[in-house]
Design a protein around this motif. Structure first.
Motif, PDB file in Angstrom:
ATOM      1  N   PHE A 155       0.798  -1.225   0.000  1.00 33.61           N
ATOM      2  CA  PHE A 155       0.000   0.000   0.000  1.00 33.61           C
ATOM      3  C   PHE A 155       0.831   1.276   0.000  1.00 33.61           C
ATOM      4  CE2 PHE A 155      -2.948  -3.224   1.411  1.00 33.61           C
ATOM      5  CZ  PHE A 155      -4.094  -2.891   0.721  1.00 33.61           C
ATOM      6  N   THR A 156       2.139   1.157  -0.255  1.00 37.70           N
ATOM      7  CA  THR A 156       3.018   2.326  -0.227  1.00 37.70           C
ATOM      8  C   THR A 156       3.633   2.571  -1.595  1.00 37.70           C
ATOM      9  OG1 THR A 156       3.548   1.924   2.095  1.00 37.70           O
ATOM     10  CG2 THR A 156       5.064   3.313   0.871  1.00 37.70           C
ATOM     11  N   THR A 157       3.592   3.820  -2.018  1.00 38.40           N
ATOM     12  CA  THR A 157       4.285   4.224  -3.237  1.00 38.40           C
ATOM     13  C   THR A 157       5.278   5.323  -2.861  1.00 38.40           C
ATOM     14  OG1 THR A 157       2.617   5.894  -3.731  1.00 38.40           O
ATOM     15  CG2 THR A 157       2.318   3.728  -4.736  1.00 38.40           C
ATOM     16  N   ASN A 158       6.228   5.548  -3.731  1.00 39.78           N
ATOM     17  CA  ASN A 158       7.152   6.670  -3.574  1.00 39.78           C
ATOM     18  C   ASN A 158       7.453   7.213  -4.959  1.00 39.78           C
ATOM     19  OD1 ASN A 158       9.217   5.056  -4.726  1.00 39.78           O
ATOM     20  ND2 ASN A 158       9.723   4.196  -2.724  1.00 39.78           N
TER      21      ASN A 158
ATOM     22  N   LYS B 285       8.116   4.462  -7.515  1.00 39.99           N
ATOM     23  CA  LYS B 285       7.139   3.390  -7.695  1.00 39.99           C
ATOM     24  C   LYS B 285       5.857   3.981  -8.268  1.00 39.99           C
ATOM     25  CE  LYS B 285       4.815  -0.295  -5.096  1.00 39.99           C
ATOM     26  NZ  LYS B 285       4.587  -0.851  -3.754  1.00 39.99           N
ATOM     27  N   SER B 286       5.376   3.396  -9.344  1.00 34.26           N
ATOM     28  CA  SER B 286       4.160   3.920  -9.968  1.00 34.26           C
ATOM     29  C   SER B 286       2.936   3.600  -9.116  1.00 34.26           C
ATOM     30  CB  SER B 286       4.001   3.361 -11.379  1.00 34.26           C
ATOM     31  OG  SER B 286       4.048   1.965 -11.355  1.00 34.26           O
TER      32      SER B 286
ATOM     33  N   VAL C 218      -9.394   0.954 -10.202  1.00 31.46           N
ATOM     34  CA  VAL C 218      -8.973   1.975  -9.243  1.00 31.46           C
ATOM     35  C   VAL C 218      -7.447   2.009  -9.167  1.00 31.46           C
ATOM     36  CG1 VAL C 218      -9.001   2.581  -6.787  1.00 31.46           C
ATOM     37  CG2 VAL C 218     -11.067   1.719  -7.864  1.00 31.46           C
ATOM     38  N   SER C 219      -6.906   3.233  -9.114  1.00 35.77           N
ATOM     39  CA  SER C 219      -5.467   3.381  -8.870  1.00 35.77           C
ATOM     40  C   SER C 219      -5.288   4.280  -7.651  1.00 35.77           C
ATOM     41  CB  SER C 219      -4.757   3.967 -10.088  1.00 35.77           C
ATOM     42  OG  SER C 219      -5.194   5.275 -10.350  1.00 35.77           O
ATOM     43  N   PHE C 220      -4.191   4.058  -6.940  1.00 35.57           N
ATOM     44  CA  PHE C 220      -3.930   4.885  -5.770  1.00 35.57           C
ATOM     45  C   PHE C 220      -2.449   5.014  -5.501  1.00 35.57           C
ATOM     46  CE2 PHE C 220      -4.566   0.599  -4.090  1.00 35.57           C
ATOM     47  CZ  PHE C 220      -3.512   0.446  -3.199  1.00 35.57           C
TER      48      PHE C 220
END
Length: 127
Positions: free
Chosen positions: A75-78, A81-82, A89-91
């Motif tokens: 559940f983590t992006t930076n 990371k896309s 759904v995108s988040f």
């Protein structure tokens, strides 16, 4: 809008031990490791913000820590990371708090994680 089916799919496909053991709000299944989630909308725009609370309940502390790391990575992006895409759904977002406690009444460990997520329906459809 990010829903329980998206949460369930993402976790079950990436951490198979939880398949069939992912529930909203509470669980009565204390005989196996499980995940509980809460979805709290902050606003409802084309790109909305939600707070996602995930609780991992486990009898073994070391397993709990491993599952916590896996879920945090899911559940983590930076910036490198896309966005995470599940069905329509995108988040993007990340861990914003939480902690671990031992439930003496159940003799189980529980780790709570709070994620702040920016969510968008694919195609920009208003939620």
């Amino acid at each position: 809008m990010l829903t329980g089916k998206h949460i369930n799919k993402l976790i079950a496909e990436n951490i198979p031990v939880f398949k069939g053991h992912i529930s909203p709000i509470f669980t009565t299944d204390v005989d196996s490791d499980s995940v509980i989630y809460f979805i709290k909308p902050v606003d409802s725009e084309v790109i909305s913000q939600i707070q996602l609370e995930i609780r991992v309940i486990c009898s073994d502390y070391d397993d709990l820590e491993a599952y916590t790391e896996q879920i945090t990575n899911l559940f983590t992006t930076n910036e490198n990371k896309s966005s995470i895409v599940v069905d329509d759904v995108s988040f993007r977002g990340g861990l914003s708090g939480g902690g671990t406690l031992f439930r003496d009444d159940l003799q189980l460990y529980e780790n709570t994680m709070f994620f702040s997520l920016k969510v968008k329906n694919e195609g920009g459809i208003k939620q």
